[in-house]
Design a protein around this motif. Structure first.
Motif, mmCIF file in Angstrom:
data_model
loop_
_atom_site.group_PDB
_atom_site.id
_atom_site.type_symbol
_atom_site.label_atom_id
_atom_site.label_comp_id
_atom_site.label_asym_id
_atom_site.label_seq_id
_atom_site.Cartn_x
_atom_site.Cartn_y
_atom_site.Cartn_z
ATOM 1 N N MET A 1 0.788 -1.042 0.279
ATOM 2 C CA MET A 1 -0.569 -0.263 -0.006
ATOM 3 C C MET A 1 0.606 0.960 -0.320
ATOM 4 S SD MET A 1 -3.203 1.502 2.833
ATOM 5 C CE MET A 1 -4.168 0.330 2.323
ATOM 6 N N ARG A 2 0.315 2.204 -0.641
ATOM 7 C CA ARG A 2 1.328 3.026 -0.742
ATOM 8 C C ARG A 2 0.891 3.906 0.428
ATOM 9 N NH1 ARG A 2 3.309 4.755 -5.722
ATOM 10 N NH2 ARG A 2 3.588 7.092 -5.401
ATOM 11 N N LEU A 3 1.910 4.970 1.406
ATOM 12 C CA LEU A 3 1.722 5.603 1.749
ATOM 13 C C LEU A 3 1.062 6.519 2.520
ATOM 14 C CD1 LEU A 3 3.063 6.462 4.314
ATOM 15 C CD2 LEU A 3 4.688 8.219 3.417
ATOM 16 N N THR A 4 0.347 7.175 1.409
ATOM 17 C CA THR A 4 -0.751 8.500 1.185
ATOM 18 C C THR A 4 -1.595 7.140 2.054
ATOM 19 O OG1 THR A 4 0.635 9.283 -0.544
ATOM 20 C CG2 THR A 4 -2.221 9.556 -0.161
ATOM 21 N N LYS A 5 -2.108 6.202 1.084
ATOM 22 C CA LYS A 5 -3.169 5.659 1.356
ATOM 23 C C LYS A 5 -3.501 5.225 2.410
ATOM 24 C CE LYS A 5 -4.931 4.379 -3.552
ATOM 25 N NZ LYS A 5 -5.861 5.060 -3.685
ATOM 26 N N TYR A 26 -3.080 -0.557 13.282
ATOM 27 C CA TYR A 26 -2.745 0.120 11.260
ATOM 28 C C TYR A 26 -1.206 -0.494 11.311
ATOM 29 C CZ TYR A 26 -6.622 2.728 12.152
ATOM 30 O OH TYR A 26 -7.712 3.535 12.116
ATOM 31 N N GLY A 27 -0.466 -0.755 12.338
ATOM 32 C CA GLY A 27 0.693 -1.192 12.591
ATOM 33 C C GLY A 27 1.931 -2.512 11.618
ATOM 34 N N GLU A 28 -0.001 -3.375 10.669
ATOM 35 C CA GLU A 28 0.988 -4.091 10.239
ATOM 36 C C GLU A 28 0.502 -3.895 8.639
ATOM 37 O OE1 GLU A 28 2.045 -7.264 10.859
ATOM 38 O OE2 GLU A 28 2.184 -6.444 12.733
ATOM 39 N N THR A 29 -0.015 -2.423 8.711
ATOM 40 C CA THR A 29 -0.063 -2.057 7.175
ATOM 41 C C THR A 29 1.142 -1.669 6.275
ATOM 42 O OG1 THR A 29 -2.505 -1.323 7.797
ATOM 43 C CG2 THR A 29 -1.079 -0.524 5.947
ATOM 44 N N GLU A 30 1.192 -2.186 4.959
ATOM 45 C CA GLU A 30 2.958 -2.201 4.409
ATOM 46 C C GLU A 30 2.627 -1.502 3.537
ATOM 47 O OE1 GLU A 30 4.263 -5.395 0.771
ATOM 48 O OE2 GLU A 30 5.135 -6.002 3.299
ATOM 49 N N GLY A 36 11.926 0.195 -1.327
ATOM 50 C CA GLY A 36 11.615 -1.157 -0.369
ATOM 51 C C GLY A 36 10.257 -0.870 0.240
ATOM 52 N N THR A 37 10.289 -1.638 1.031
ATOM 53 C CA THR A 37 8.690 -1.836 2.449
ATOM 54 C C THR A 37 9.409 -1.539 3.073
ATOM 55 O OG1 THR A 37 8.741 -3.942 2.142
ATOM 56 C CG2 THR A 37 7.641 -2.859 0.239
ATOM 57 N N GLU A 38 7.867 -1.046 4.003
ATOM 58 C CA GLU A 38 8.918 -1.350 5.263
ATOM 59 C C GLU A 38 7.355 -1.358 5.880
ATOM 60 O OE1 GLU A 38 11.013 1.933 7.541
ATOM 61 O OE2 GLU A 38 9.935 3.376 6.285
ATOM 62 N N THR A 39 6.742 -1.241 7.253
ATOM 63 C CA THR A 39 5.038 -1.065 8.363
ATOM 64 C C THR A 39 4.697 0.159 8.985
ATOM 65 O OG1 THR A 39 5.716 -2.064 9.966
ATOM 66 C CG2 THR A 39 5.513 -3.605 8.249
ATOM 67 N N LEU A 40 3.520 0.205 8.568
ATOM 68 C CA LEU A 40 3.080 1.511 9.210
ATOM 69 C C LEU A 40 3.961 1.229 10.953
ATOM 70 C CD1 LEU A 40 2.611 4.459 8.577
ATOM 71 C CD2 LEU A 40 -0.197 3.240 9.421
ATOM 72 N N GLY A 41 3.712 0.037 11.227
ATOM 73 C CA GLY A 41 4.135 0.018 12.783
ATOM 74 C C GLY A 41 5.565 0.480 13.098
ATOM 75 N N GLU A 42 6.340 0.080 12.368
ATOM 76 C CA GLU A 42 7.973 0.653 11.681
ATOM 77 C C GLU A 42 7.993 1.749 11.943
ATOM 78 O OE1 GLU A 42 10.253 -3.382 9.669
ATOM 79 O OE2 GLU A 42 9.509 -2.149 8.459
ATOM 80 N N VAL A 43 7.866 2.528 11.218
ATOM 81 C CA VAL A 43 7.921 4.009 10.740
ATOM 82 C C VAL A 43 7.240 4.428 12.065
ATOM 83 C CG1 VAL A 43 6.518 5.868 9.711
ATOM 84 C CG2 VAL A 43 7.247 3.883 8.097
#
Length: 94
Positions: A1-5, A26-30, A36-43
């Protein structure tokens, strides 16, 4: 999923909300980033415990905490010189 969405999910949350509450919800949202990718939880995990008063506050925090995977080309700018104290590529005249 893109960051904006991904951060649009914050609009449906009840505020004030803590970093921990948003990570739980929402932490599992990729996030799909240019490199690359990261999860919203990591951010959001890059913050200590914060309390966000609005969805806009949470959204701004998420944008500010994305890693360098969210940068298309490091040090690229066709307008700004490299800031004093930073290392970057040598200027190239075209």
């Amino acid at each position: 999923m893109r960051l904006t969405k991904a951060v649009e999910q914050f609009e449906t949350h009840t505020y004030p909300a803590t970093t921990e509450e948003l990570i739980e919800a929402y932490g599992e949202t990729e996030l799909t980033l240019p490199n690359g990718t990261e999860t919203l939880g990591e951010v959001l995990g890059r913050f200590e415990s914060e309390t966000f008063e609005t969805a806009g506050d949470a959204r701004t925090a998420a944008y500010c905490a994305v890693s360098s995977k969210g940068i298309g080309r490091k040090y690229y700018s066709d307008r700004d010189p490299i800031a004093p104290g930073e290392d970057g590529p040598d200027p190239l005249s075209l």
